[in-house]
Design a protein around this motif. Structure first.
Motif, PDB file in Angstrom:
ATOM      1  N   GLU A  34       1.041  -1.357   0.019  1.00  0.00           N
ATOM      2  CA  GLU A  34      -0.604  -0.258   0.384  1.00  0.00           C
ATOM      3  C   GLU A  34       0.683   1.727   0.044  1.00  0.00           C
ATOM      4  OE1 GLU A  34      -4.330   1.950   2.244  1.00  0.00           O
ATOM      5  OE2 GLU A  34      -1.680   0.940   3.752  1.00  0.00           O
ATOM      6  N   SER A  35       1.592   1.216   0.931  1.00  0.00           N
ATOM      7  CA  SER A  35       2.910   2.290   0.897  1.00  0.00           C
ATOM      8  C   SER A  35       3.605   2.123  -0.701  1.00  0.00           C
ATOM      9  CB  SER A  35       3.411   2.250   2.255  1.00  0.00           C
ATOM     10  OG  SER A  35       5.145   0.884   1.719  1.00  0.00           O
ATOM     11  N   ALA A  80      -0.039  -0.217   4.959  1.00  0.00           N
ATOM     12  CA  ALA A  80       1.259   0.486   5.437  1.00  0.00           C
ATOM     13  C   ALA A  80       0.911   0.822   6.643  1.00  0.00           C
ATOM     14  CB  ALA A  80       1.195   1.603   5.049  1.00  0.00           C
ATOM     15  N   ALA A  81       0.176   1.195   7.256  1.00  0.00           N
ATOM     16  CA  ALA A  81       0.194   0.961   8.745  1.00  0.00           C
ATOM     17  C   ALA A  81       0.445  -0.044   9.406  1.00  0.00           C
ATOM     18  CB  ALA A  81      -1.287   1.936   9.564  1.00  0.00           C
ATOM     19  N   ASP A  82      -0.612  -0.883  10.048  1.00  0.00           N
ATOM     20  CA  ASP A  82       0.005  -2.058  10.485  1.00  0.00           C
ATOM     21  C   ASP A  82       0.195  -3.465   9.560  1.00  0.00           C
ATOM     22  OD1 ASP A  82      -1.955  -2.669   8.935  1.00  0.00           O
ATOM     23  OD2 ASP A  82      -3.564  -3.039  10.679  1.00  0.00           O
ATOM     24  N   LEU A  83       0.808  -3.432   8.645  1.00  0.00           N
ATOM     25  CA  LEU A  83       1.649  -4.407   7.990  1.00  0.00           C
ATOM     26  C   LEU A  83       0.545  -5.318   7.746  1.00  0.00           C
ATOM     27  CD1 LEU A  83       5.483  -3.796   8.680  1.00  0.00           C
ATOM     28  CD2 LEU A  83       4.131  -3.169   7.176  1.00  0.00           C
ATOM     29  N   GLU A 135      -3.232  -8.739   3.687  1.00  0.00           N
ATOM     30  CA  GLU A 135      -5.099  -9.505   2.499  1.00  0.00           C
ATOM     31  C   GLU A 135      -4.539  -9.280   0.921  1.00  0.00           C
ATOM     32  OE1 GLU A 135      -6.806  -5.770   2.466  1.00  0.00           O
ATOM     33  OE2 GLU A 135      -6.338  -5.263   4.567  1.00  0.00           O
ATOM     34  N   ARG A 136      -5.691  -9.961   0.395  1.00  0.00           N
ATOM     35  CA  ARG A 136      -5.535 -10.652  -0.487  1.00  0.00           C
ATOM     36  C   ARG A 136      -6.249  -9.634  -1.707  1.00  0.00           C
ATOM     37  NH1 ARG A 136      -5.637 -15.746  -3.730  1.00  0.00           N
ATOM     38  NH2 ARG A 136      -6.121 -15.799  -5.969  1.00  0.00           N
ATOM     39  N   LEU A 137      -5.278  -9.233  -2.859  1.00  0.00           N
ATOM     40  CA  LEU A 137      -6.217  -7.912  -3.924  1.00  0.00           C
ATOM     41  C   LEU A 137      -6.065  -8.518  -4.768  1.00  0.00           C
ATOM     42  CD1 LEU A 137      -6.447  -5.013  -3.951  1.00  0.00           C
ATOM     43  CD2 LEU A 137      -4.410  -4.583  -4.627  1.00  0.00           C
ATOM     44  N   ASN A 171       4.076  -1.590  -8.484  1.00  0.00           N
ATOM     45  CA  ASN A 171       2.704  -2.299  -9.940  1.00  0.00           C
ATOM     46  C   ASN A 171       3.682  -2.852 -11.060  1.00  0.00           C
ATOM     47  OD1 ASN A 171       1.046  -0.107  -7.713  1.00  0.00           O
ATOM     48  ND2 ASN A 171      -0.007  -1.050  -9.050  1.00  0.00           N
ATOM     49  N   ALA A 172       5.194  -2.183 -11.075  1.00  0.00           N
ATOM     50  CA  ALA A 172       6.135  -2.709 -11.468  1.00  0.00           C
ATOM     51  C   ALA A 172       5.990  -4.269 -11.382  1.00  0.00           C
ATOM     52  CB  ALA A 172       7.663  -2.020 -11.128  1.00  0.00           C
ATOM     53  N   PHE A 173       5.782  -5.364 -10.586  1.00  0.00           N
ATOM     54  CA  PHE A 173       5.817  -6.778 -10.376  1.00  0.00           C
ATOM     55  C   PHE A 173       5.091  -7.101 -11.412  1.00  0.00           C
ATOM     56  CE2 PHE A 173       7.583  -5.739  -5.729  1.00  0.00           C
ATOM     57  CZ  PHE A 173       8.855  -5.269  -6.511  1.00  0.00           C
ATOM     58  N   PRO A 174       3.768  -7.302 -11.963  1.00  0.00           N
ATOM     59  CA  PRO A 174       3.147  -7.983 -12.350  1.00  0.00           C
ATOM     60  C   PRO A 174       3.021  -7.557 -13.972  1.00  0.00           C
ATOM     61  CG  PRO A 174       1.479  -6.069 -11.400  1.00  0.00           C
ATOM     62  CD  PRO A 174       3.513  -6.722 -10.703  1.00  0.00           C
TER      63      PRO A 174
END
Length: 194
Positions: free
Chosen positions: A108-109, A138-141, A144-146, A114-117
């Protein structure tokens, strides 16, 4: 078929819109892949935070591991994500079956991830593909699945462009990449600074 130049030694993005901040990364070639070391510092909704990361990419830019540290006034947190490169993950050593089928990590941070895929998928103009990712908050690491989707558009002035969608966040935008396959402009989130 997508073809990119090798990544630069370093890259940086200015985050704006959703958050105000900066991200800097350094690339190292490794046998069969790359190691990316990066840091994002930002202020979001009045809270300042820092996320440090080290991501190891195997052949084809498939994520093999990500070690992250998040720091804010509220807490400090560390996690380790590991992948077998075939879509099976471990989070801090424990199986993470909700991530089955994901080949990328998406922070998220970060504008970098976004380069990887895009590197991994090698989409030709007019082609599209899903790219589910292990998404790290970012805040709590929290991990999740996105569900994400990339569709390759015709190049513009020699720069590759993709329509990107992440429906759970109601995000649909056009991403522009440089010759190394790094995001130049992520509308509402970040622009390349170096």
């Amino acid at each position: 078929m997508t073809s990119f130049a090798p990544p630069p030694g370093t890259a940086a993005w200015r985050h704006l819109g959703v958050r105000t901040g900066f991200e800097v990364v350094r690339f190292h070639a490794t046998p069969g892949g790359h190691r990316v070391e990066g840091c994002t510092t930002a202020v979001e909704e009045g809270e300042a935070w820092i996320v440090d990361y080290v991501i190891d990419l195997g052949p084809g830019w498939v994520t093999r591991s990500a070690r992250l540290t998040s720091r804010s006034a509220r807490s400090e947190r560390h996690i380790v994500l590991e992948s077998d490169g075939a879509g099976h993950w471990r989070l801090d050593g424990a199986p993470a079956p909700w991530l089955d089928g994901c080949l990328d990590v998406d922070l998220e941070s970060s504008a970098l991830t976004n380069a990887f895929p895009v590197h991994r998928l090698h989409l030709g103009v007019g082609a599209a593909a899903p790219a589910p990712a292990a998404f790290v908050r970012a805040a709590d690491l929290a991990v999740e699945r996105l569900e994400q989707h990339y569709a390759r558009l015709p190049d513009d002035d020699g720069r590759q462009r993709y329509d990107y969608a992440a429906p759970v966040f109601d995000v649909a935008c056009r991403l522009t990449y440089d010759e190394s396959g790094l995001v130049l402009d992520y509308p509402g989130l970040a622009v390349r600074a170096a």
